[in-house]
Design a protein around this motif. Structure first.
Motif, mmCIF file in Angstrom:
data_model
loop_
_atom_site.group_PDB
_atom_site.id
_atom_site.type_symbol
_atom_site.label_atom_id
_atom_site.label_comp_id
_atom_site.label_asym_id
_atom_site.label_seq_id
_atom_site.Cartn_x
_atom_site.Cartn_y
_atom_site.Cartn_z
ATOM 1 N N ASN A 93 0.670 -1.023 0.132
ATOM 2 C CA ASN A 93 0.053 -0.281 0.225
ATOM 3 C C ASN A 93 0.919 1.296 0.063
ATOM 4 O OD1 ASN A 93 -1.599 2.010 0.631
ATOM 5 N ND2 ASN A 93 -3.129 0.624 1.820
ATOM 6 N N GLU A 94 1.161 1.816 -1.228
ATOM 7 C CA GLU A 94 2.050 3.044 -1.359
ATOM 8 C C GLU A 94 1.597 4.187 -0.526
ATOM 9 O OE1 GLU A 94 3.520 4.362 -5.067
ATOM 10 O OE2 GLU A 94 3.112 2.513 -5.776
ATOM 11 N N ALA A 95 0.185 4.401 -0.438
ATOM 12 C CA ALA A 95 -0.200 5.677 0.262
ATOM 13 C C ALA A 95 0.026 5.527 1.896
ATOM 14 C CB ALA A 95 -1.746 5.855 0.032
ATOM 15 N N ALA A 96 -0.024 4.326 2.519
ATOM 16 C CA ALA A 96 0.045 4.052 3.728
ATOM 17 C C ALA A 96 1.712 3.835 4.202
ATOM 18 C CB ALA A 96 -0.666 2.676 4.152
ATOM 19 N N ALA A 97 2.461 3.461 3.112
ATOM 20 C CA ALA A 97 3.832 3.108 3.429
ATOM 21 C C ALA A 97 4.695 4.165 4.462
ATOM 22 C CB ALA A 97 4.721 3.015 2.245
#
Length: 140
Positions: A93-97
């Motif tokens: 999950n790129e947004a949460a990374a």
């Protein structure tokens, strides 16, 4: 604080003074005008009801602090382990990374030594690494 800042209070229950006391309680007060902190000394006789209440409250506070400490020594490592497993599941999950990475690193920093708090400067370095200021790239 210096000796000059010390203030004394008369116990309303036993009216003890330094000359006829059996015990003293030293606490802290804050001056309403200046905001300065100062020591407050209250003298008590051994049979003073307020002294008995103070002793009970002190002993209860110590007991509760020891209970919290024992609980934390078990609960924190377990929670850290659960966080690490949950963070692994969010790797794609790129947004949460960056949020996951920063939280995981902050918790790991605390887990390294449960006898102290992670100082704010270390928090700032970790957060800057994951959320760098707009005018610079990621830092090491």
């Amino acid at each position: 604080m210096s000796e000059h800042d010390r203030r004394e209070e008369i116990c309303p229950d036993c009216q003890a003074t330094e000359a006829d006391m059996d015990a003293r309680i030293i606490g802290a007060g804050r001056d309403k005008t200046t905001g300065a902190t100062y020591p407050v000394v209250t003298w008590h006789t051994r049979d003073c009801p307020q002294y008995t209440v103070d002793q009970i409250l002190i002993e209860d506070g110590v007991r509760r602090a020891k209970e919290r400490e024992a609980w934390m020594r078990v609960a924190f490592p377990a929670a850290h382990e659960r966080l690490s497993k949950a963070a692994s599941a969010l790797e794609d999950n790129e947004a949460a990374a960056p949020f996951v990475a920063a939280l995981t690193e902050l918790v790991a920093a605390q887990a390294q030594d449960l006898d102290r708090f992670v100082p704010p400067d270390r928090w700032a370095r970790i957060l800057d690494r994951h959320f760098p200021p707009a005018d610079q790239g990621p830092t090491a």
